[in-house]
Design a protein around this motif. Sequence first.
Motif, PDB file in Angstrom:
ATOM      1  N   ILE A  92       0.803  -1.221   0.000  1.00 37.21           N
ATOM      2  CA  ILE A  92       0.000   0.000   0.000  1.00 37.21           C
ATOM      3  C   ILE A  92       0.846   1.285   0.000  1.00 37.21           C
ATOM      4  O   ILE A  92       0.493   2.247  -0.675  1.00 37.21           O
ATOM      5  CB  ILE A  92      -1.042  -0.054   1.137  1.00 37.21           C
ATOM      6  CG1 ILE A  92      -2.129  -1.063   0.720  1.00 37.21           C
ATOM      7  CG2 ILE A  92      -1.665   1.306   1.401  1.00 37.21           C
ATOM      8  CD1 ILE A  92      -2.981  -1.581   1.829  1.00 37.21           C
ATOM      9  N   TYR A 204      -6.913 -10.208  -2.571  1.00 34.22           N
ATOM     10  CA  TYR A 204      -6.475  -8.887  -3.045  1.00 34.22           C
ATOM     11  C   TYR A 204      -5.118  -8.964  -3.749  1.00 34.22           C
ATOM     12  O   TYR A 204      -4.548  -7.951  -4.115  1.00 34.22           O
ATOM     13  CB  TYR A 204      -6.377  -7.917  -1.862  1.00 34.22           C
ATOM     14  CG  TYR A 204      -7.560  -6.991  -1.688  1.00 34.22           C
ATOM     15  CD1 TYR A 204      -8.808  -7.491  -1.318  1.00 34.22           C
ATOM     16  CD2 TYR A 204      -7.431  -5.612  -1.876  1.00 34.22           C
ATOM     17  CE1 TYR A 204      -9.881  -6.637  -1.134  1.00 34.22           C
ATOM     18  CE2 TYR A 204      -8.507  -4.753  -1.697  1.00 34.22           C
ATOM     19  CZ  TYR A 204      -9.730  -5.271  -1.320  1.00 34.22           C
ATOM     20  OH  TYR A 204     -10.790  -4.422  -1.135  1.00 34.22           O
ATOM     21  N   LYS A 234      -8.054  -0.662 -10.125  1.00 34.04           N
ATOM     22  CA  LYS A 234      -7.804  -0.156  -8.781  1.00 34.04           C
ATOM     23  C   LYS A 234      -7.512  -1.290  -7.814  1.00 34.04           C
ATOM     24  O   LYS A 234      -6.627  -1.217  -6.971  1.00 34.04           O
ATOM     25  CB  LYS A 234      -9.018   0.642  -8.295  1.00 34.04           C
ATOM     26  CG  LYS A 234      -8.594   2.017  -7.861  1.00 34.04           C
ATOM     27  CD  LYS A 234      -9.689   2.913  -7.492  1.00 34.04           C
ATOM     28  CE  LYS A 234      -9.056   4.297  -7.353  1.00 34.04           C
ATOM     29  NZ  LYS A 234      -9.989   5.368  -7.349  1.00 34.04           N
TER      30      LYS A 234
ATOM     31  N   LEU B  44      -4.414   8.117   0.529  1.00 35.75           N
ATOM     32  CA  LEU B  44      -4.594   6.988  -0.389  1.00 35.75           C
ATOM     33  C   LEU B  44      -5.980   6.358  -0.264  1.00 35.75           C
ATOM     34  O   LEU B  44      -6.448   5.687  -1.180  1.00 35.75           O
ATOM     35  CB  LEU B  44      -3.507   5.930  -0.136  1.00 35.75           C
ATOM     36  CG  LEU B  44      -2.081   6.415  -0.413  1.00 35.75           C
ATOM     37  CD1 LEU B  44      -1.060   5.391   0.069  1.00 35.75           C
ATOM     38  CD2 LEU B  44      -1.877   6.708  -1.901  1.00 35.75           C
ATOM     39  N   LYS B  46      -8.671   8.130  -0.038  1.00 32.28           N
ATOM     40  CA  LYS B  46      -9.574   8.973  -0.841  1.00 32.28           C
ATOM     41  C   LYS B  46      -9.729   8.378  -2.231  1.00 32.28           C
ATOM     42  O   LYS B  46      -8.739   8.002  -2.860  1.00 32.28           O
ATOM     43  CB  LYS B  46      -8.980  10.374  -1.002  1.00 32.28           C
ATOM     44  CG  LYS B  46      -9.175  11.274   0.174  1.00 32.28           C
ATOM     45  CD  LYS B  46      -9.004  12.688  -0.327  1.00 32.28           C
ATOM     46  CE  LYS B  46      -8.421  13.610   0.668  1.00 32.28           C
ATOM     47  NZ  LYS B  46      -8.241  14.949   0.098  1.00 32.28           N
ATOM     48  N   GLY B  47     -10.961   8.285  -2.690  1.00 32.61           N
ATOM     49  CA  GLY B  47     -11.194   7.742  -4.023  1.00 32.61           C
ATOM     50  C   GLY B  47     -11.417   6.237  -4.018  1.00 32.61           C
ATOM     51  O   GLY B  47     -11.786   5.660  -5.035  1.00 32.61           O
ATOM     52  N   ARG B  48     -11.163   5.590  -2.883  1.00 34.16           N
ATOM     53  CA  ARG B  48     -11.425   4.159  -2.801  1.00 34.16           C
ATOM     54  C   ARG B  48     -12.869   3.941  -2.357  1.00 34.16           C
ATOM     55  O   ARG B  48     -13.509   4.830  -1.809  1.00 34.16           O
ATOM     56  CB  ARG B  48     -10.491   3.481  -1.784  1.00 34.16           C
ATOM     57  CG  ARG B  48      -9.023   3.702  -1.997  1.00 34.16           C
ATOM     58  CD  ARG B  48      -8.462   3.071  -3.247  1.00 34.16           C
ATOM     59  NE  ARG B  48      -8.604   1.630  -3.322  1.00 34.16           N
ATOM     60  CZ  ARG B  48      -7.718   0.823  -3.946  1.00 34.16           C
ATOM     61  NH1 ARG B  48      -6.631   1.341  -4.512  1.00 34.16           N
ATOM     62  NH2 ARG B  48      -7.927  -0.455  -4.017  1.00 34.16           N
ATOM     63  N   ASN B  51     -16.025   0.049   1.125  1.00 38.53           N
ATOM     64  CA  ASN B  51     -15.760  -1.273   1.698  1.00 38.53           C
ATOM     65  C   ASN B  51     -14.285  -1.671   1.611  1.00 38.53           C
ATOM     66  O   ASN B  51     -13.927  -2.803   1.914  1.00 38.53           O
ATOM     67  CB  ASN B  51     -16.662  -2.344   1.075  1.00 38.53           C
ATOM     68  CG  ASN B  51     -16.479  -2.442  -0.430  1.00 38.53           C
ATOM     69  OD1 ASN B  51     -15.549  -1.856  -0.995  1.00 38.53           O
ATOM     70  ND2 ASN B  51     -17.350  -3.184  -1.097  1.00 38.53           N
ATOM     71  N   GLU B  52     -13.431  -0.736   1.179  1.00 38.15           N
ATOM     72  CA  GLU B  52     -11.996  -1.015   1.179  1.00 38.15           C
ATOM     73  C   GLU B  52     -11.279  -0.349   2.357  1.00 38.15           C
ATOM     74  O   GLU B  52     -10.092  -0.590   2.578  1.00 38.15           O
ATOM     75  CB  GLU B  52     -11.367  -0.544  -0.135  1.00 38.15           C
ATOM     76  CG  GLU B  52     -11.861  -1.359  -1.332  1.00 38.15           C
ATOM     77  CD  GLU B  52     -11.201  -0.929  -2.632  1.00 38.15           C
ATOM     78  OE1 GLU B  52     -10.683  -1.790  -3.341  1.00 38.15           O
ATOM     79  OE2 GLU B  52     -11.215   0.285  -2.925  1.00 38.15           O
ATOM     80  N   ILE B  56      -7.590  -1.635   3.671  1.00 35.44           N
ATOM     81  CA  ILE B  56      -6.380  -0.832   3.479  1.00 35.44           C
ATOM     82  C   ILE B  56      -5.846  -0.308   4.815  1.00 35.44           C
ATOM     83  O   ILE B  56      -4.648  -0.406   5.095  1.00 35.44           O
ATOM     84  CB  ILE B  56      -6.666   0.321   2.485  1.00 35.44           C
ATOM     85  CG1 ILE B  56      -6.908  -0.285   1.081  1.00 35.44           C
ATOM     86  CG2 ILE B  56      -5.536   1.343   2.466  1.00 35.44           C
ATOM     87  CD1 ILE B  56      -7.304   0.701   0.019  1.00 35.44           C
TER      88      ILE B  56
END
Lengths: 257, 425
Positions: A92, A204, A234, B44, B46-48, B51-52, B56
């Motif tokens: 990440i 993932y 993505k 990071l 932002k924009g996901r 449910n992620e 993350i």
Amino acid sequence: MLKPKVGFYAITGCQGCLLSVIFNEDEILDIADALDIVAFPFIKGENSEGPLDICFIEGTVVSRDDLEMIKKLRDRSDSVIALGACACHGNIPALRNFADERVLDYLKYEKNVQISDIDKPAPLAEFISVDYSVPGCPPDRNEIKKFIKEILLGKEFRNYPDPVCRECRLYENGCLLDHTKICLGPLTRGGCLAVCTTHGFECYGCRGLTDDYNFEEYFKLLAQKGIAPAVIKKRMETFIGLEVNKKLKGTQWEALH
Amino acid sequence: MGSITLNHITKVEGHARLDLEVVEGALKRCDLGSIEGSRYFEGLLKGRSYNEAQEISTRICGICSSAHNVAAIMAIEDALDIKPTEQTITLRQLQTIGERIRSHATHLYFLALPDYFGYESALAMSPHYKELIPRALRLIKLGNDMVVLITGRVIHPVAPTIGGFLHVPPKEDLEHIRTRLDKAHEDIMETNNMIASLEFPDFERDKQYLSIFKEDEFGTSQGTIKIGDHIFDQHEFHTFVQEYHEPFSTANFVVKEGRSYAVGALARINNSKHLLGPKTQEYMQGLAIQFPSNNPHHSIVAQALELMHYRETCLNLLDNFAVVQEEIAPVQLREGHGIAATEAPRGTLWHEYTVDKNGIITHANIVTPTAQFLRALNEDIAAYAQQLVDADTSQQEIIAAIEKLIRSYDPCFSCSSHFLTVNWH
């Protein structure tokens, strides 16, 4: 036999890989006995700066300090082992390569401070030679044990060759793709005992691509299920963005957005 | 004495640096900050997709990944107005308690104790105290096995999701873990007796303590926030708690109405000791150390007491706990803002998200325990260093004493993802 001198180090990361070493609760004392652990700053106050036979490194190279440290460790070590998804694939923290820098700006407090970020966060192998990789976020505790055992036996450690689907089927799980979940299992190197899919959670891709992945067929399958290309892209970028961008150059991947 | 710089403080989670400067017997500067590289998690996210967030953000921290997982899920549920079932609430409670057991056992034995026993590490202590490390490993394994049972994996959970659990543990496995918790009595008592027998440095400083609070439950995630005599709702976070940046640092610090505060096991015990299990309360009353305590070194006593309490509370939670595979609560996307706190091992952890009508995260804010107590810890270091200088302590002893103080807070510099490298000179 002389015990190998071993170091366990972390650059920028979550310490989860080093914990995964320690969390072999039943064997860690035997492991500590079989190795000469001369450096492990997470749990040791005294850490040798001398030569190492084996050096485990967790974390992503995101700062100049990280870069300086891994170069020093490389110079001191006979073998360097990339431990976990950050060290192997960037994970990440390497998502910054694909993010709009403007969305990150608000997190940089520019107050007389030198930010030591490097431009492109990346895994170890972008900067130094890496002898072995133990992938995964987190790396599987048993695989770490197996790795140490094989090194001690003088064997060559080989990464699990087959996709996550192989182990997933051994557990007789239903296929998550049938439930329109974006499961990256078919493309992803197994060896994790399919722990995510067995618990109903889609893969993932944290262990990286297999050697014989078939992206075209996978993409076709997901497209048939009506999953938008941008969503697939993505998802694939989350843990292994740098690897897929490199390996899928010149394929449909580049047209996805 | 001049200045002391500790470049890489060992036996803490992540990377940290301390600078102290003493001029003519007076402390001029005391700056503890993180030198962890920045990972920009909030940017990071932002924009996901909504449910992620939990997938993350758990990667912020290995040892507190369950706390991040639960806080992220609850904050998104808050934004989308999803109410978890009683069973889900209990499973989350067991998940975070399992994590606190393994984290406390790791911190007590591997990071804190070597300072008190005069060894550089637990591994170096091991040959001289044959019972100690196996006991630590049994407790770590108990906490880890609870986490594995409920979340599917020892670090970075997979089974918990928004609206419930994708997979619930079989009843017989829950019964088995209950039996093991029952049998852990001796290891936990031995741990408490050993910690209580330590000689603690003589240092106190009055401060505020913040923790989640509920009238009838210790260490919960479902309550209001207590700091001193003030109790406020989790949604009032921004009214009372401010994040700010020092001119000398990019590290963010957190204060309540301008004053520093501490979080963690000591804060939880100081605020809610009357809610500890009856056996833990009885044991606590027999201790020479009394709570509330303003000696930060007593945090490890608080951690050991928590082990005792969590055993009691889990035995109750798991008594005839009939767990069934429930339907995951359906998600209705909508614009929303959600905030949730949970108790990570080292203190209260906040996650806050804004989502748009398509379920895309437009803002993320994560406030970690270490960010919250870093100001209080810096103030403690300054006061303690001055006390040591006044007593003509040698530089070497000051360094050892300050490191011991830092470790007593159980800081997690990996977690405090806000911090950037700070060059002081």
